[in-house]
Every structure is written in structure tokens, then in C-alpha cells.
Design a protein around this motif. Structure first.
Motif, PDB file in Angstrom:
ATOM      1  N   LEU A 105       0.881  -0.972   0.168  1.00  0.00           N
ATOM      2  CA  LEU A 105       0.568   0.196  -0.016  1.00  0.00           C
ATOM      3  C   LEU A 105       0.921   1.190  -0.270  1.00  0.00           C
ATOM      4  N   VAL A 106       1.074   2.087  -1.315  1.00  0.00           N
ATOM      5  CA  VAL A 106       1.402   3.419  -0.850  1.00  0.00           C
ATOM      6  C   VAL A 106       2.664   2.845  -0.509  1.00  0.00           C
ATOM      7  N   GLY A 107       2.851   2.396  -1.771  1.00  0.00           N
ATOM      8  CA  GLY A 107       5.379   1.744  -1.074  1.00  0.00           C
ATOM      9  C   GLY A 107       5.309   0.614  -0.031  1.00  0.00           C
ATOM     10  N   GLN A 108       4.934   0.611   0.785  1.00  0.00           N
ATOM     11  CA  GLN A 108       5.036   0.162   1.584  1.00  0.00           C
ATOM     12  C   GLN A 108       3.505  -1.336   2.072  1.00  0.00           C
ATOM     13  N   TRP A 109       4.517  -2.262   2.221  1.00  0.00           N
ATOM     14  CA  TRP A 109       4.123  -3.432   1.867  1.00  0.00           C
ATOM     15  C   TRP A 109       3.546  -3.861   4.609  1.00  0.00           C
ATOM     16  N   VAL A 110       2.411  -4.644   4.051  1.00  0.00           N
ATOM     17  CA  VAL A 110       2.007  -4.580   5.416  1.00  0.00           C
ATOM     18  C   VAL A 110       1.010  -4.936   5.692  1.00  0.00           C
ATOM     19  N   CYS A 111       1.152  -6.202   6.358  1.00  0.00           N
ATOM     20  CA  CYS A 111      -0.129  -7.404   6.854  1.00  0.00           C
ATOM     21  C   CYS A 111      -1.381  -6.862   7.397  1.00  0.00           C
ATOM     22  N   LEU A 112      -2.579  -7.351   6.581  1.00  0.00           N
ATOM     23  CA  LEU A 112      -3.496  -6.798   6.581  1.00  0.00           C
ATOM     24  C   LEU A 112      -4.355  -7.076   7.647  1.00  0.00           C
ATOM     25  N   ASN A 113      -3.757  -8.398   7.981  1.00  0.00           N
ATOM     26  CA  ASN A 113      -3.939  -9.463   8.807  1.00  0.00           C
ATOM     27  C   ASN A 113      -4.338  -8.388  10.220  1.00  0.00           C
ATOM     28  N   ASP A 114      -2.791  -7.368  10.355  1.00  0.00           N
ATOM     29  CA  ASP A 114      -3.285  -6.962  11.702  1.00  0.00           C
ATOM     30  C   ASP A 114      -3.820  -5.767  12.098  1.00  0.00           C
ATOM     31  N   ASP A 115      -4.660  -5.469  11.675  1.00  0.00           N
ATOM     32  CA  ASP A 115      -5.973  -4.334  11.672  1.00  0.00           C
ATOM     33  C   ASP A 115      -6.825  -5.032  11.566  1.00  0.00           C
ATOM     34  N   PRO A 116      -8.427  -5.175  12.489  1.00  0.00           N
ATOM     35  CA  PRO A 116      -8.747  -5.978  12.720  1.00  0.00           C
ATOM     36  C   PRO A 116      -9.933  -5.196  11.873  1.00  0.00           C
ATOM     37  N   SER A 117     -10.193  -3.243  11.173  1.00  0.00           N
ATOM     38  CA  SER A 117     -11.284  -3.384  10.943  1.00  0.00           C
ATOM     39  C   SER A 117     -11.010  -3.220   9.386  1.00  0.00           C
ATOM     40  N   CYS A 118      -9.895  -3.917   8.683  1.00  0.00           N
ATOM     41  CA  CYS A 118      -9.909  -4.426   7.673  1.00  0.00           C
ATOM     42  C   CYS A 118     -10.570  -5.278   6.986  1.00  0.00           C
ATOM     43  N   VAL A 119     -11.236  -4.824   5.529  1.00  0.00           N
ATOM     44  CA  VAL A 119     -11.673  -5.424   4.709  1.00  0.00           C
ATOM     45  C   VAL A 119     -11.430  -5.079   3.812  1.00  0.00           C
ATOM     46  N   MET A 120     -11.781  -5.908   2.812  1.00  0.00           N
ATOM     47  CA  MET A 120     -11.620  -6.457   1.253  1.00  0.00           C
ATOM     48  C   MET A 120     -12.521  -6.862  -0.428  1.00  0.00           C
ATOM     49  N   GLY A 121     -12.625  -6.714  -1.360  1.00  0.00           N
ATOM     50  CA  GLY A 121     -13.303  -7.287  -2.537  1.00  0.00           C
ATOM     51  C   GLY A 121     -14.868  -6.126  -1.694  1.00  0.00           C
ATOM     52  N   ASP A 122     -15.051  -6.378  -3.078  1.00  0.00           N
ATOM     53  CA  ASP A 122     -17.159  -6.338  -2.990  1.00  0.00           C
ATOM     54  C   ASP A 122     -17.824  -6.451  -1.736  1.00  0.00           C
ATOM     55  N   TYR A 123     -17.243  -7.581  -1.424  1.00  0.00           N
ATOM     56  CA  TYR A 123     -18.250  -8.172  -0.230  1.00  0.00           C
ATOM     57  C   TYR A 123     -17.702  -8.163   1.355  1.00  0.00           C
ATOM     58  N   LYS A 124     -16.930  -6.834   0.805  1.00  0.00           N
ATOM     59  CA  LYS A 124     -16.170  -6.424   2.274  1.00  0.00           C
ATOM     60  C   LYS A 124     -15.559  -7.369   3.876  1.00  0.00           C
ATOM     61  N   LYS A 125     -14.955  -8.309   3.719  1.00  0.00           N
ATOM     62  CA  LYS A 125     -14.829 -10.055   3.625  1.00  0.00           C
ATOM     63  C   LYS A 125     -13.537  -9.025   4.420  1.00  0.00           C
ATOM     64  N   ASP A 126     -13.205 -10.027   5.932  1.00  0.00           N
ATOM     65  CA  ASP A 126     -11.608 -10.024   6.489  1.00  0.00           C
ATOM     66  C   ASP A 126     -10.708 -10.414   5.471  1.00  0.00           C
ATOM     67  N   PRO A 127      -9.113 -10.282   5.510  1.00  0.00           N
ATOM     68  CA  PRO A 127      -8.624 -10.497   4.819  1.00  0.00           C
ATOM     69  C   PRO A 127      -7.999 -12.307   4.817  1.00  0.00           C
ATOM     70  N   TYR A 128      -8.346 -12.899   5.999  1.00  0.00           N
ATOM     71  CA  TYR A 128      -8.022 -14.433   5.961  1.00  0.00           C
ATOM     72  C   TYR A 128      -9.224 -14.545   5.118  1.00  0.00           C
ATOM     73  N   SER A 129     -10.564 -14.801   5.649  1.00  0.00           N
ATOM     74  CA  SER A 129     -11.980 -15.032   5.133  1.00  0.00           C
ATOM     75  C   SER A 129     -12.210 -14.389   2.738  1.00  0.00           C
ATOM     76  N   TRP A 130     -11.660 -13.235   2.806  1.00  0.00           N
ATOM     77  CA  TRP A 130     -11.251 -12.598   1.430  1.00  0.00           C
ATOM     78  C   TRP A 130     -10.514 -13.706   0.969  1.00  0.00           C
ATOM     79  N   TRP A 131     -10.120 -14.290   0.866  1.00  0.00           N
ATOM     80  CA  TRP A 131      -9.055 -15.043   0.107  1.00  0.00           C
ATOM     81  C   TRP A 131      -9.211 -16.423   0.729  1.00  0.00           C
ATOM     82  N   GLU A 132      -9.422 -17.176   1.587  1.00  0.00           N
ATOM     83  CA  GLU A 132     -10.509 -18.280   1.688  1.00  0.00           C
ATOM     84  C   GLU A 132     -11.343 -18.364   0.772  1.00  0.00           C
ATOM     85  N   GLU A 133     -12.264 -17.939   1.007  1.00  0.00           N
ATOM     86  CA  GLU A 133     -13.337 -17.713   0.487  1.00  0.00           C
ATOM     87  C   GLU A 133     -13.402 -17.521  -1.012  1.00  0.00           C
TER      88      GLU A 133
END
Length: 81
Positions: free
Chosen positions: A8-36
Motif C-alpha cells: 500500500l503506497v509503496g510499503q508492505w503491510v500485513c492486512l490481518n493486523d488491522d481488525p477493521s480491514c476489509v477487502m473486495g466487494d463483499y467487504k471480507k476480512d483478509p483471511y476470509s477474503w482469501w479462503e472464500e
């Protein structure tokens, strides 16, 4: 446990470290986004008007630490621990 990293903006971050992080159209947490299926926006047919535009490239939306990001999926890495 799978850890989802993103550049993100040139810096690698672990998305799992932010409990409010969501990804994709269905707004899944990073682990669920990957698994689903790890959904990304990837148009199968690109319009002629946008064929040479960044608007028609593959991307994923990420909400991380209070900010919205739109990145290309090549900037995501999965690490198994």
C-alpha cells in the motif's frame, strides 16, 4: 494461519493486523477474503473507450487503517505460518 500482505503506497503491510480491514466487494476480512475465493474486479470484456485506461485494469478495494485503497492484485502476497 494465512497472513495477507499488500503493498500500500509503496510499503508492505500485513492486512490481518488491522481488525477493521476489509477487502473486495463483499467487504471480507483478509483471511476470509482469501479462503472464500479471493475475489477481484477483472473485466472479461473491456470496452473500446477504456481499453487503454487504468479504469479497466484488474483491481481490489481494501479498507485498511481508516483509508480506502484500490490496488492491482499483483500487490498481494499470501504467507502460510
Amino acid at each position: 494461519m494465512k497472513r495477507v500482505y499488500a503493498c500500500l503506497v509503496g510499503q508492505w503491510v500485513c492486512l490481518n493486523d488491522d481488525p477493521s480491514c476489509v477487502m473486495g466487494d463483499y467487504k471480507k476480512d483478509p483471511y476470509s477474503w482469501w479462503e472464500e475465493n479471493a475475489s477481484v474486479y477483472a473485466p472479461q470484456i473491456r470496452s473500446r473507450e477504456l481499453e487503454n485506461s487504468a479504469y479497466s485494469l484488474d483491481y481490489i478495494n481494501i479498507y485498511y487503517k481508516g483509508k480506502d485503497y484500490r490496488i492491482n492484485p499483483i500487490f498481494i502476497q499470501i504467507v502460510n505460518e
